[in-house]
Design a protein around this motif. Structure first.
Motif, PDB file in Angstrom:
ATOM      1  N   LEU A  30       0.828  -1.191   0.000  1.00  0.00           N
ATOM      2  CA  LEU A  30       0.000   0.000   0.000  1.00  0.00           C
ATOM      3  C   LEU A  30       0.870   1.251   0.000  1.00  0.00           C
ATOM      4  O   LEU A  30       1.814   1.361   0.777  1.00  0.00           O
ATOM      5  N   LYS A  38      -2.814   4.072   2.545  1.00  0.00           N
ATOM      6  CA  LYS A  38      -2.966   3.470   3.869  1.00  0.00           C
ATOM      7  C   LYS A  38      -3.477   4.490   4.887  1.00  0.00           C
ATOM      8  O   LYS A  38      -4.360   4.203   5.699  1.00  0.00           O
ATOM      9  N   GLU A  75      -5.396  -2.250   5.766  1.00  0.00           N
ATOM     10  CA  GLU A  75      -4.151  -2.999   5.872  1.00  0.00           C
ATOM     11  C   GLU A  75      -4.098  -4.033   4.753  1.00  0.00           C
ATOM     12  O   GLU A  75      -5.129  -4.550   4.320  1.00  0.00           O
TER      13      GLU A  75
END
Length: 316
Positions: free
Chosen positions: A58, A63, A69
């Motif tokens: 990410l 994020k 996640e």
């Protein structure tokens, strides 16, 4: 006719441009959508995250904004599986609604990249709710963020922003607040798949302007030699107009002209040249009736460009 209000979230290369995969600047990792009937009543929802296949880390901004996640995404289904289910859920008779124009572009890029059939209509007409908001509440040109629009309309902020289904639900609330009859004529045109043949060219007329989208040409010279592309026709009475100022440009991408209709007055033409996704070039032309003041602005624009050209020539 049903309305599909759509919002997407996507990831990009954690290394920026250096790690970007050709044809995939943004990889979709979440689809959120709400189906509405013609009275703007919610019929159903679609909400699913997607397992990344290209950017498997990410980006730090992704994020931070989405609070997702990679472990959660790793358990998700593939883009192909989710996209095919999404289009089955959409049905056959619908109009897409998005906040801004980027979502449909990136959706189609992802469809192409992962070899998923693009079942959306061509030409793809849709509602840009961000633009409709500006037409209804502002000047028609400015573009507010979704959060700003929610605050402007005093909509209760009872869910977070920046997840696909949440942003979609806020867009739905904005639509439900709008005077739909006042803005529903203002459809937008998606340019990811522009017309390929003359018969597919678009000629749309709205209350205060007209828009034409040409077919794809091999190059700029061929496009600018086409009589239909360069024509100036009054969108009110259909009369072919004589130009007072022929097409001119300061950058070779955007062109202006000025014509005069003996019945309806001055008409400003604007021509924007765009590159097609798979090569070639096409034109988006708008025609709008303007006052004497608007006509004078075009005259002054041409004078300024001519002055700059003279000064540049003298400096050489």
């Amino acid at each position: 006719m049903e309305y599909i209000v759509l919002d997407l979230e996507w990831n990009q290369s954690p290394r920026g441009k250096a790690g970007e995969r050709r044809g995939m600047p943004f990889e979709i990792i979440e689809i959120g959508a709400v189906k509405l009937d013609e009275s703007m009543t919610v019929l159903s929802q679609f909400d699913e995250v997607i397992k990344p296949a290209v950017y498997r880390q990410l980006h730090h901004k992704t994020k931070e904004i989405l609070h997702l996640e990679m472990e959660e995404l790793a358990k998700a289904r593939s883009f192909k599986a989710v996209a095919e289910d999404f289009f089955r859920w959409c049905g056959d008779d619908y109009m897409m609604c998005t906040w801004g124009s980027m979502d449909l572009t990136e959706l189609q890029r992802n469809l192409n990249f992962f070899w998923v059939k693009n079942s959306m209509k061509k030409p793809l007409l849709y509602y840009d709710v961000q633009k409709l908001f500006s037409i209804l509440y502002e000047d028609g040109k400015s573009r507010r963020s979704l959060r700003d629009a929610v605050e402007y309309l005093e909509i209760e902020e009872d869910i977070p922003f920046h997840r696909a289904i949440d942003d979609t639900l806020y867009t739905v609330k904005i639509l439900q607040k709008m005077d739909w009859e006042a803005v529903k004529q203002y459809v937008s045109v998606d340019y990811f798949r522009p017309p390929e043949k003359k018969e597919e060219e678009l000629h749309l007329i709205f209350a205060s302007y007209a828009k034409d989208v040409s077919r794809i040409f091999a190059g700029k010279e061929e496009l600018l030699s086409d009589r239909e592309v360069l024509s100036s026709r009054c969108y009110v009475c259909g009369r072919s107009l004589r130009k007072k100022i022929r097409w001119f440009s300061g950058n070779g991408k955007n062109y202006l002209c000025l014509a005069l209709c003996p019945e309806h007055g001055y008409m400003k033409g604007k021509l924007r040249l765009k590159k097609a996704e798979r090569g070639g070039i096409f034109a988006v032309k708008t025609r709008k009736l303007v006052s004497e003041e608007g006509a004078e602005a075009v005259r002054q624009k041409k004078k300024e460009l001519e002055k700059k050209k003279r000064e540049k020539k003298q400096a050489v």
